[in-house]
Scaffold this active site. Structure first.
Site, PDB file in Angstrom:
ATOM      1  N   ARG A  53     -54.870  28.060 -23.673  1.00 31.02           N
ATOM      2  CA  ARG A  53     -54.971  29.509 -23.880  1.00 31.02           C
ATOM      3  C   ARG A  53     -56.427  29.928 -23.673  1.00 31.02           C
ATOM      4  O   ARG A  53     -57.295  29.085 -23.453  1.00 31.02           O
ATOM      5  CB  ARG A  53     -54.411  29.965 -25.236  1.00 31.02           C
ATOM      6  CG  ARG A  53     -54.427  29.005 -26.373  1.00 31.02           C
ATOM      7  CD  ARG A  53     -55.772  28.730 -26.942  1.00 31.02           C
ATOM      8  NE  ARG A  53     -56.516  29.951 -27.192  1.00 31.02           N
ATOM      9  CZ  ARG A  53     -57.812  30.033 -27.166  1.00 31.02           C
ATOM     10  NH1 ARG A  53     -58.547  28.956 -26.908  1.00 31.02           N
ATOM     11  NH2 ARG A  53     -58.439  31.152 -27.419  1.00 31.02           N
ATOM     12  N   GLY A  54     -56.661  31.245 -23.747  1.00 27.94           N
ATOM     13  CA  GLY A  54     -57.989  31.750 -23.385  1.00 27.94           C
ATOM     14  C   GLY A  54     -57.959  32.068 -21.895  1.00 27.94           C
ATOM     15  O   GLY A  54     -57.525  31.237 -21.091  1.00 27.94           O
ATOM     16  N   ALA A  55     -58.400  33.290 -21.552  1.00 20.40           N
ATOM     17  CA  ALA A  55     -58.194  33.767 -20.170  1.00 20.40           C
ATOM     18  C   ALA A  55     -58.723  32.820 -19.082  1.00 20.40           C
ATOM     19  O   ALA A  55     -57.983  32.482 -18.143  1.00 20.40           O
ATOM     20  CB  ALA A  55     -58.785  35.165 -20.037  1.00 20.40           C
ATOM     21  N   ARG A  90     -47.986  34.881 -18.865  1.00 21.13           N
ATOM     22  CA  ARG A  90     -48.662  35.668 -19.920  1.00 21.13           C
ATOM     23  C   ARG A  90     -49.258  36.917 -19.264  1.00 21.13           C
ATOM     24  O   ARG A  90     -49.920  36.819 -18.229  1.00 21.13           O
ATOM     25  CB  ARG A  90     -49.754  34.852 -20.639  1.00 21.13           C
ATOM     26  CG  ARG A  90     -49.154  33.842 -21.616  1.00 21.13           C
ATOM     27  CD  ARG A  90     -50.162  33.321 -22.610  1.00 21.13           C
ATOM     28  NE  ARG A  90     -50.519  34.295 -23.616  1.00 21.13           N
ATOM     29  CZ  ARG A  90     -51.545  34.137 -24.458  1.00 21.13           C
ATOM     30  NH1 ARG A  90     -52.285  33.047 -24.398  1.00 21.13           N
ATOM     31  NH2 ARG A  90     -51.818  35.051 -25.365  1.00 21.13           N
ATOM     32  N   ASP A 242     -60.074  39.175 -22.490  1.00 18.69           N
ATOM     33  CA  ASP A 242     -59.014  38.661 -21.617  1.00 18.69           C
ATOM     34  C   ASP A 242     -58.894  39.505 -20.358  1.00 18.69           C
ATOM     35  O   ASP A 242     -58.348  39.067 -19.365  1.00 18.69           O
ATOM     36  CB  ASP A 242     -57.684  38.638 -22.379  1.00 18.69           C
ATOM     37  CG  ASP A 242     -57.818  37.753 -23.604  1.00 18.69           C
ATOM     38  OD1 ASP A 242     -58.288  38.259 -24.650  1.00 18.69           O
ATOM     39  OD2 ASP A 242     -57.516  36.561 -23.503  1.00 18.69           O
ATOM     40  N   LYS A 253     -58.405  39.864 -28.115  1.00 20.20           N
ATOM     41  CA  LYS A 253     -57.491  39.508 -29.203  1.00 20.20           C
ATOM     42  C   LYS A 253     -57.381  40.624 -30.234  1.00 20.20           C
ATOM     43  O   LYS A 253     -58.376  41.269 -30.583  1.00 20.20           O
ATOM     44  CB  LYS A 253     -57.988  38.212 -29.851  1.00 20.20           C
ATOM     45  CG  LYS A 253     -57.136  37.647 -30.937  1.00 20.20           C
ATOM     46  CD  LYS A 253     -55.698  37.415 -30.553  1.00 20.20           C
ATOM     47  CE  LYS A 253     -55.531  36.534 -29.339  1.00 20.20           C
ATOM     48  NZ  LYS A 253     -54.131  36.501 -28.824  1.00 20.20           N
TER      49      LYS A 253
HETATM   50  O1  MRU Z   1     -54.046  34.592 -27.040  1.00 20.59           O
HETATM   51  P1  MRU Z   1     -55.206  33.747 -26.619  1.00 20.59           P
HETATM   52  O2  MRU Z   1     -55.601  32.711 -27.607  1.00 20.59           O
HETATM   53  O3  MRU Z   1     -55.031  33.217 -25.214  1.00 20.59           O
HETATM   54  O4  MRU Z   1     -56.353  34.824 -26.572  1.00 20.59           O
HETATM   55  C1  MRU Z   1     -57.469  34.607 -25.872  1.00 20.59           C
HETATM   56  C2  MRU Z   1     -58.613  34.626 -26.758  1.00 20.59           C
HETATM   57  O5  MRU Z   1     -58.908  33.671 -27.425  1.00 20.59           O
HETATM   58  C3  MRU Z   1     -59.425  35.776 -26.812  1.00 20.59           C
HETATM   59  O6  MRU Z   1     -58.862  36.973 -26.745  1.00 20.59           O
HETATM   60  C4  MRU Z   1     -60.739  35.557 -26.186  1.00 20.59           C
HETATM   61  O7  MRU Z   1     -61.636  36.313 -26.881  1.00 20.59           O
HETATM   62  C5  MRU Z   1     -60.809  35.856 -24.725  1.00 20.59           C
HETATM   63  S1  MRU Z   1     -60.633  34.470 -23.717  1.00 20.59           S
HETATM   64  C6  MRU Z   1     -62.247  33.865 -23.514  1.00 20.59           C
END
Ligand code: MRU
Length: 358
Positions: A53-55, A90, A242, A253
């Site tokens: 996860r994480g963009a 996603r 993201d 988030k």
């Molecule tokens: O739902 P996730 O865990 O994939 O969300 C992503 C994140 O952790 C955050 O929104 C983050 O700040 C951006 S990705 C570097």
């Protein structure tokens, strides 16, 4: 970055076994498990279930997903269809679409004998680029932390939300990279880690990775940031994103927006760190950002260690209660002090972004 003193990246290609390796993030922080992705279905599932996860990491996994699709069937139509399925896995993080489009563009016109090698090289390049970009984000953000430290001459308290750490990227992280760089330079930093309900990525992932790098941090309930800011206990906020749209508005988030409002009310600088792969140049209205709604069980169940140190999932809500689970919100650009990118720090606005990137 390191886990128990050993250096890792979040995703890599295992040449010997011809599989993709990931760290299964659904098992952290209590178990450290490296998992193989062998098929395009595995890659899609890993993204959907948030094993990755994480963009930026989702983007890299999608790129390797295209590699896995080619290994199964190197017909370009199958590969393109796989790309479409990856994009659907996603909705909010733009890096996913960006990576798939970049891979498909690279592969068009490439003959069957070469397609696998070209795809693999490009997926690796996406990862290398992300590492470089995140490192540069760190160096650019370091200057801001350093300025605060030079004025304050004491520990810089930084609040972050969710996990925009190295676990959300390939290495370094986005929001955490300036923190890691400051720590390396000997600047005293302390991080307030928002727990980040419902999945607790702040507690489970950000605090975990900061601990492994020996960076002082404390987990706080998501609602605590406001009073800490009022009390002068937060010098700056750095969060990830993201998807940042062409106007500088920032999707991140759920809960980020409320932190930005509290920061604004208390004159606390609120920075967003991102690589250019997270910019959605086509969207100009924040209402058009797709916001993911996830299963409400993420709210009603929590997972942790029981008294025998076994991982256990328990229901915490009344059985008859309903819950609703939006995974992201949007912070309007006017509440963002600056965007920290690989090319420098800019104003969160279309002008600011254009000056840096076009
Ligand atoms: O739902 P996730 O865990 O994939 O969300 C992503 C994140 O952790 C955050 O929104 C983050 O700040 C951006 S990705 C570097």
């Amino acid at each position: 970055m390191k886990i128990e003193g050993k250096k890792y990246r979040t995703i890599w290609f295992d040449e010997e076994n011809q599989v993709i390796k990931i760290i299964d993030q659904t098992k952290l922080p209590h178990q450290f498990i490296i998992k193989d992705l062998k098929t395009i279905k595995d890659a899609i599932n890993a993204i959907k279930t948030m094993e990755v996860r994480g963009a930026p990491l989702i983007g890299a996994t999608a790129a390797y997903g295209i590699v896995l699709a080619i290994m199964e069937n190197n017909d370009l139509e199958f590969v393109k269809k796989s790309g479409e399925n990856l994009i659907k896995s996603r909705p909010t993080g733009i890096n996913l679409k960006w990576a798939v489009n970049r891979m498909i563009k690279k592969l068009s016109g490439v003959n069957n004998n070469e397609i696998l090698k070209v795809a693999l090289d490009e997926a690796k390049e996406i990862c290398e680029e992300d590492v470089k970009f995140c490192e540069n984000i760190g160096l650019n953000g370091l200057k801001i932390i350093e300025e605060i430290y030079n004025k304050k001459k004491d520990t810089v308290n930084i609040l972050t939300h969710c996990n925009a750490g190295w676990l959300a990227t390939i290495d370094w992280g986005t929001a955490t990279s300036p923190i890691y760089h400051a720590h390396k330079k000997g600047i005293k930093v302390h991080v307030w880690v928002d727990e980040t309900r419902p999945r607790n990525q702040g507690a489970n992932l950000t605090s975990y990775e900061l601990n492994e790098e020996e960076i002082p941090n404390k987990i706080i309930a998501d609602n605590k940031g406001g009073i800490l800011m009022q009390r002068g206990e937060v010098d700056m906020c750095i969060v990830g994103t993201d998807r940042t749209i062409a106007t500088g508005d920032v999707a991140n988030k759920i809960g980020t927006y409320l932190k930005a409002l509290a920061a604004h009310d208390n004159n606390v600088p609120f920075y967003v760190a991102l690589p250019s792969s997270t910019i959605d140049w086509e969207t100009t209205d924040l209402k058009n950002i797709p916001i993911e709604e996830r299963n409400s069980e993420e709210l009603s169940y929590v997972e942790g260690l029981d008294e025998n140190e076994n991982v256990k999932k328990v229901l915490i809500y009344p059985k008859k209660s309903k819950a609703m689970n939006l995974a992201f919100d949007v912070t309007p650009a006017k509440y963002v002090t600056g965007l920290i990118t690989e090319k420098g720090v800019c104003e969160a606005s279309s002008n600011g972004l254009r000056k840096l990137f076009k």
